[in-house]
Motif scaffolding. Structure first.
Motif, PDB file in Angstrom:
ATOM      1  N   SER A  11      25.695  36.486  50.017  1.00  0.00           N
ATOM      2  CA  SER A  11      25.148  35.408  49.354  1.00  0.00           C
ATOM      3  C   SER A  11      24.526  34.167  50.068  1.00  0.00           C
ATOM      4  CB  SER A  11      26.960  34.885  49.630  1.00  0.00           C
ATOM      5  OG  SER A  11      26.773  34.629  51.037  1.00  0.00           O
ATOM      6  N   LYS A  34      34.439  28.123  42.236  1.00  0.00           N
ATOM      7  CA  LYS A  34      33.950  29.408  42.382  1.00  0.00           C
ATOM      8  C   LYS A  34      32.589  29.845  41.020  1.00  0.00           C
ATOM      9  CE  LYS A  34      35.079  33.330  43.203  1.00  0.00           C
ATOM     10  NZ  LYS A  34      36.260  34.525  44.301  1.00  0.00           N
ATOM     11  N   LYS A  35      32.732  29.192  39.842  1.00  0.00           N
ATOM     12  CA  LYS A  35      32.699  29.208  38.626  1.00  0.00           C
ATOM     13  C   LYS A  35      31.204  27.872  38.539  1.00  0.00           C
ATOM     14  CE  LYS A  35      36.039  29.908  35.465  1.00  0.00           C
ATOM     15  NZ  LYS A  35      37.187  29.650  35.031  1.00  0.00           N
ATOM     16  N   GLU A  38      28.210  29.754  40.839  1.00  0.00           N
ATOM     17  CA  GLU A  38      28.109  31.150  39.479  1.00  0.00           C
ATOM     18  C   GLU A  38      26.957  30.549  39.321  1.00  0.00           C
ATOM     19  OE1 GLU A  38      31.064  33.107  38.582  1.00  0.00           O
ATOM     20  OE2 GLU A  38      31.242  34.238  40.561  1.00  0.00           O
ATOM     21  N   ALA A  45      27.373  36.404  41.060  1.00  0.00           N
ATOM     22  CA  ALA A  45      28.422  36.350  39.881  1.00  0.00           C
ATOM     23  C   ALA A  45      27.871  37.965  39.901  1.00  0.00           C
ATOM     24  CB  ALA A  45      28.163  36.185  38.444  1.00  0.00           C
ATOM     25  N   SER A  46      26.950  38.398  39.924  1.00  0.00           N
ATOM     26  CA  SER A  46      26.478  39.855  40.802  1.00  0.00           C
ATOM     27  C   SER A  46      27.740  40.684  42.438  1.00  0.00           C
ATOM     28  CB  SER A  46      24.962  40.636  41.230  1.00  0.00           C
ATOM     29  OG  SER A  46      24.828  40.185  41.959  1.00  0.00           O
ATOM     30  N   LEU A  47      28.095  40.304  42.520  1.00  0.00           N
ATOM     31  CA  LEU A  47      28.968  40.624  43.560  1.00  0.00           C
ATOM     32  C   LEU A  47      30.232  40.224  42.911  1.00  0.00           C
ATOM     33  CD1 LEU A  47      27.497  38.127  46.215  1.00  0.00           C
ATOM     34  CD2 LEU A  47      27.085  40.585  46.331  1.00  0.00           C
ATOM     35  N   LYS A  48      30.408  41.618  42.699  1.00  0.00           N
ATOM     36  CA  LYS A  48      32.144  41.161  42.052  1.00  0.00           C
ATOM     37  C   LYS A  48      33.005  40.993  43.158  1.00  0.00           C
ATOM     38  CE  LYS A  48      30.115  44.990  38.894  1.00  0.00           C
ATOM     39  NZ  LYS A  48      30.768  45.601  38.659  1.00  0.00           N
ATOM     40  N   SER A  49      33.524  40.778  44.303  1.00  0.00           N
ATOM     41  CA  SER A  49      34.582  41.164  44.735  1.00  0.00           C
ATOM     42  C   SER A  49      34.026  39.988  46.305  1.00  0.00           C
ATOM     43  CB  SER A  49      34.804  42.068  45.422  1.00  0.00           C
ATOM     44  OG  SER A  49      33.980  42.939  46.022  1.00  0.00           O
ATOM     45  N   TYR A  50      33.451  39.376  46.293  1.00  0.00           N
ATOM     46  CA  TYR A  50      33.415  37.624  46.870  1.00  0.00           C
ATOM     47  C   TYR A  50      34.309  37.306  47.291  1.00  0.00           C
ATOM     48  CZ  TYR A  50      31.862  34.633  44.394  1.00  0.00           C
ATOM     49  OH  TYR A  50      31.168  32.919  42.401  1.00  0.00           O
ATOM     50  N   PRO A  76      31.139  40.880  49.885  1.00  0.00           N
ATOM     51  CA  PRO A  76      32.157  41.946  49.682  1.00  0.00           C
ATOM     52  C   PRO A  76      31.130  42.455  51.180  1.00  0.00           C
ATOM     53  CG  PRO A  76      30.557  42.009  48.134  1.00  0.00           C
ATOM     54  CD  PRO A  76      30.930  40.817  48.924  1.00  0.00           C
TER      55      PRO A  76
END
Length: 80
Positions: A11, A34-35, A38, A45-50, A76
């Protein structure tokens, strides 16, 4: 209000800094933050689970943030 956000690992690479200072609406919750992140840093947004941590604990999406909170982006983790 102004919030300070710490970025670690990937990140940090995606945002280009280890410490971000953002101006956000008072009463913002973690989901909206978070929005906002992003929107400013689309690569996040490419980090699916941060996750977002607030005051050194993982935060749920509905947590209301305060200006003095210690906020961190937790990417992640993988490995064994």
């Amino acid at each position: 209000m102004e919030v300070t956000i710490l970025a670690f690992g990937v990140s940090k690479e995606l945002t280009g800094a280890s410490k971000l200072i953002l101006e956000v609406e008072k009463g913002i919750n973690t989901r909206t933050l978070k929005k906002e992140l992003e929107s400013r840093y689309p690569q996040l947004a490419s980090l699916k689970s941060y996750m977002i941590a607030v005051n050194k604990e993982y935060a749920g999406d509905a947590l209301i943030l305060n200006a003095q909170d210690e906020i961190a982006i937790i990417p992640p983790v993988s490995g064994g």
